[in-house]
Design a protein around this motif. Sequence first.
Motif, PDB file in Angstrom:
ATOM      1  N   THR A 315     -46.888 -62.578  61.742  1.00 44.63           N
ATOM      2  CA  THR A 315     -47.569 -62.475  60.442  1.00 44.63           C
ATOM      3  C   THR A 315     -46.866 -63.200  59.315  1.00 44.63           C
ATOM      4  O   THR A 315     -47.447 -63.383  58.249  1.00 44.63           O
ATOM      5  CB  THR A 315     -47.741 -60.994  60.034  1.00 44.63           C
ATOM      6  N   GLY A 316     -45.636 -63.595  59.499  1.00 42.83           N
ATOM      7  CA  GLY A 316     -44.975 -64.338  58.430  1.00 42.83           C
ATOM      8  C   GLY A 316     -44.451 -63.453  57.315  1.00 42.83           C
ATOM      9  O   GLY A 316     -44.754 -62.263  57.226  1.00 42.83           O
ATOM     10  N   SER A 317     -43.674 -64.059  56.439  1.00 39.39           N
ATOM     11  CA  SER A 317     -43.000 -63.342  55.363  1.00 39.39           C
ATOM     12  C   SER A 317     -43.816 -63.369  54.075  1.00 39.39           C
ATOM     13  O   SER A 317     -44.350 -64.404  53.686  1.00 39.39           O
ATOM     14  CB  SER A 317     -41.630 -63.981  55.127  1.00 39.39           C
ATOM     15  N   SER A 318     -43.876 -62.220  53.407  1.00 38.33           N
ATOM     16  CA  SER A 318     -44.541 -62.153  52.092  1.00 38.33           C
ATOM     17  C   SER A 318     -43.821 -63.021  51.079  1.00 38.33           C
ATOM     18  O   SER A 318     -44.425 -63.565  50.164  1.00 38.33           O
ATOM     19  CB  SER A 318     -44.568 -60.706  51.580  1.00 38.33           C
ATOM     20  N   LEU A 319     -42.524 -63.141  51.239  1.00 40.71           N
ATOM     21  CA  LEU A 319     -41.726 -63.922  50.308  1.00 40.71           C
ATOM     22  C   LEU A 319     -42.065 -65.404  50.402  1.00 40.71           C
ATOM     23  O   LEU A 319     -42.082 -66.125  49.405  1.00 40.71           O
ATOM     24  CB  LEU A 319     -40.243 -63.700  50.594  1.00 40.71           C
ATOM     25  N   GLN A 320     -42.365 -65.861  51.628  1.00 38.33           N
ATOM     26  CA  GLN A 320     -42.725 -67.263  51.818  1.00 38.33           C
ATOM     27  C   GLN A 320     -44.167 -67.541  51.409  1.00 38.33           C
ATOM     28  O   GLN A 320     -44.470 -68.595  50.852  1.00 38.33           O
ATOM     29  CB  GLN A 320     -42.533 -67.649  53.288  1.00 38.33           C
ATOM     30  N   ALA A 321     -45.061 -66.587  51.673  1.00 29.68           N
ATOM     31  CA  ALA A 321     -46.482 -66.816  51.402  1.00 29.68           C
ATOM     32  C   ALA A 321     -46.876 -66.463  49.969  1.00 29.68           C
ATOM     33  O   ALA A 321     -47.884 -66.942  49.461  1.00 29.68           O
ATOM     34  CB  ALA A 321     -47.345 -66.016  52.378  1.00 29.68           C
ATOM     35  N   GLY A 322     -46.091 -65.615  49.286  1.00 29.65           N
ATOM     36  CA  GLY A 322     -46.394 -65.249  47.907  1.00 29.65           C
ATOM     37  C   GLY A 322     -45.882 -66.280  46.926  1.00 29.65           C
ATOM     38  O   GLY A 322     -45.220 -67.238  47.298  1.00 29.65           O
ATOM     39  N   LYS A 323     -46.166 -66.063  45.648  1.00 31.41           N
ATOM     40  CA  LYS A 323     -45.709 -67.024  44.640  1.00 31.41           C
ATOM     41  C   LYS A 323     -45.751 -66.421  43.246  1.00 31.41           C
ATOM     42  O   LYS A 323     -46.500 -65.482  42.967  1.00 31.41           O
ATOM     43  CB  LYS A 323     -46.570 -68.286  44.672  1.00 31.41           C
ATOM     44  N   LEU A 324     -44.937 -66.987  42.370  1.00 30.68           N
ATOM     45  CA  LEU A 324     -44.936 -66.623  40.951  1.00 30.68           C
ATOM     46  C   LEU A 324     -45.989 -67.466  40.238  1.00 30.68           C
ATOM     47  O   LEU A 324     -45.998 -68.690  40.379  1.00 30.68           O
ATOM     48  CB  LEU A 324     -43.574 -66.906  40.332  1.00 30.68           C
ATOM     49  N   VAL A 325     -46.856 -66.823  39.505  1.00 30.09           N
ATOM     50  CA  VAL A 325     -47.926 -67.550  38.806  1.00 30.09           C
ATOM     51  C   VAL A 325     -48.079 -67.009  37.394  1.00 30.09           C
ATOM     52  O   VAL A 325     -47.588 -65.932  37.066  1.00 30.09           O
ATOM     53  CB  VAL A 325     -49.277 -67.418  39.560  1.00 30.09           C
ATOM     54  N   LYS A 326     -48.788 -67.759  36.559  1.00 31.93           N
ATOM     55  CA  LYS A 326     -49.109 -67.270  35.228  1.00 31.93           C
ATOM     56  C   LYS A 326     -50.212 -66.218  35.330  1.00 31.93           C
ATOM     57  O   LYS A 326     -50.948 -66.160  36.310  1.00 31.93           O
ATOM     58  CB  LYS A 326     -49.549 -68.428  34.342  1.00 31.93           C
ATOM     59  N   GLN A 327     -50.349 -65.414  34.279  1.00 30.37           N
ATOM     60  CA  GLN A 327     -51.287 -64.303  34.307  1.00 30.37           C
ATOM     61  C   GLN A 327     -52.717 -64.751  34.599  1.00 30.37           C
ATOM     62  O   GLN A 327     -53.416 -64.146  35.417  1.00 30.37           O
ATOM     63  CB  GLN A 327     -51.241 -63.543  32.975  1.00 30.37           C
ATOM     64  N   ASP A 328     -53.172 -65.830  33.956  1.00 28.76           N
ATOM     65  CA  ASP A 328     -54.546 -66.268  34.172  1.00 28.76           C
ATOM     66  C   ASP A 328     -54.766 -66.772  35.602  1.00 28.76           C
ATOM     67  O   ASP A 328     -55.821 -66.551  36.197  1.00 28.76           O
ATOM     68  CB  ASP A 328     -54.949 -67.340  33.152  1.00 28.76           C
ATOM     69  N   GLU A 329     -53.740 -67.417  36.173  1.00 24.06           N
ATOM     70  CA  GLU A 329     -53.847 -67.881  37.558  1.00 24.06           C
ATOM     71  C   GLU A 329     -53.872 -66.685  38.511  1.00 24.06           C
ATOM     72  O   GLU A 329     -54.600 -66.684  39.510  1.00 24.06           O
ATOM     73  CB  GLU A 329     -52.677 -68.797  37.894  1.00 24.06           C
ATOM     74  N   PHE A 330     -53.064 -65.676  38.194  1.00 19.22           N
ATOM     75  CA  PHE A 330     -53.046 -64.467  39.018  1.00 19.22           C
ATOM     76  C   PHE A 330     -54.425 -63.809  39.033  1.00 19.22           C
ATOM     77  O   PHE A 330     -54.939 -63.416  40.089  1.00 19.22           O
ATOM     78  CB  PHE A 330     -52.001 -63.488  38.477  1.00 19.22           C
ATOM     79  N   GLU A 331     -55.041 -63.682  37.851  1.00 24.75           N
ATOM     80  CA  GLU A 331     -56.368 -63.059  37.768  1.00 24.75           C
ATOM     81  C   GLU A 331     -57.400 -63.859  38.553  1.00 24.75           C
ATOM     82  O   GLU A 331     -58.287 -63.291  39.202  1.00 24.75           O
ATOM     83  CB  GLU A 331     -56.779 -62.916  36.303  1.00 24.75           C
ATOM     84  N   ALA A 332     -57.291 -65.185  38.517  1.00 26.24           N
ATOM     85  CA  ALA A 332     -58.222 -66.033  39.260  1.00 26.24           C
ATOM     86  C   ALA A 332     -58.048 -65.846  40.769  1.00 26.24           C
ATOM     87  O   ALA A 332     -59.027 -65.776  41.519  1.00 26.24           O
ATOM     88  CB  ALA A 332     -58.015 -67.494  38.873  1.00 26.24           C
ATOM     89  N   LEU A 333     -56.779 -65.751  41.211  1.00 25.58           N
ATOM     90  CA  LEU A 333     -56.515 -65.545  42.632  1.00 25.58           C
ATOM     91  C   LEU A 333     -57.026 -64.194  43.114  1.00 25.58           C
ATOM     92  O   LEU A 333     -57.596 -64.093  44.211  1.00 25.58           O
ATOM     93  CB  LEU A 333     -55.005 -65.649  42.898  1.00 25.58           C
TER      94      LEU A 333
END
Length: 446
Positions: A315-333
């Motif tokens: 399943t892979g690592s959450s640390l590798q697949a996740g990312k830091l984003v700005k608030q508006d990008e987070f809401e879009a995702l």
Amino acid sequence: MRLKNIAYILLMATALAGCNDTLDTAVDLSKVKNKVEQPLPDRIVAEMQKKDMPRNSPIMIRVFKEEGKMEIWKAKADNRFDKIAEYDICAWSGKLGPKVKEGDRQAPEGFYSLTPAHLNPNSKYYLAINTGFPNRYDAANGRTGSNLMIHGACSSSGCYSMTDEQILEIYAFARDAFKGGQSTVQLQALPFRMTAENMARHRNSENIEFWNMLKVGYDNFEVTKRPPEVNVCEKKYVFNQQISGTPSAAAACPPMTTPPALAASLATYDKDYKLAYSKAVDKLDGKVWYEPTEAERKAIVADKRKGRDIAYAPTGSSLQAGKLVKQDEFEALMAQRLNKQAKPAAGTMLASARPGPTASGAAAKQDRLAATGSQTAAVMPGGRSSMSVTTAMNAGNAGAQHTAFIPPATAGAIPVPAPNPLAYASVQTVQDPSTDEKKKPFWKLW
């Protein structure tokens, strides 16, 4: 010719030195005649000797979901624990956060006590160790689930699944510790390394209250380098407390105090932690951590499945697949994620859109421990500790860099007992987990 042989030996030694967390080439399973009694590799035995670790001294297991790591810590001759092995978890299902109910596909988080009865040499997934979920904390908080294992086969539906080569080693560590007299092995299943940066990054999670409670146990281990004594009262974990009376998981906590030497060291540790946490929050201004879905984690390791059985599902690592984003990008995702979940096609596609049970999940229902002796006894959902219900908060997880928070050099000042307080129980008798509280806490042996 002799020089060529020496060069070949040195080359192989170098190759094996770095294979502690990826064991696919370390052992030829076809040559393992007795997996239950397979000895630890020579490279690990040599490392134990270097670290002054008796062969059968106690161990502790730590899991970090987000990083996808499993660690084995082992007691040295001075009774402090040091890390002896680290593995990449091949598969874990669900997301960060505790297991709440049967069928939610969540891998458990919390503090669990493993006895010889939790070893399953007859697992359908090569070898298995039951996590002990649900323990007393889980039961007190109404959490349900069964057959949650650390096992082989690299396929998970609520378990921490390793490769067969990895579980062969992990099982051997536990077997040897029990043979040495350790009555319970502590499993610390944590969402991530609970550094100031990581806690700041996840400070807005709905699970933060629960994680703050687990962090107390994490801090105790970081300071003492010994598995903390764990109790449950008022439906919450308490760690390393001198308790008057017998605590009840659901009832109010009896009077309790922290040993003075430990309290002083924890206070110093916490002072440095708060300073690092404040800096981490400032660094995260305007940034949010996007936690990936299980599908997104699988996508980054899809190449690992090539040429393997379909049931093999890293399943892979959450640390590798996740990312830091700005608030508006987070809401879009997040909106995009919800949109995908809300658009299953009609007809037969509707059924296929729902995630069905994996091969591992279906068979796990039948994966019971064989009642043929102390190390093959039936599954016991024992354990001493667990987690607490969290307050729902903002789903956005704030992000930070992963610089490790280094604890102050106070741990060495804490006294440790000469005898090993975690050992000396006969492995011929399966310990009832309900008696865990009766053994003398380590600080009373000072």
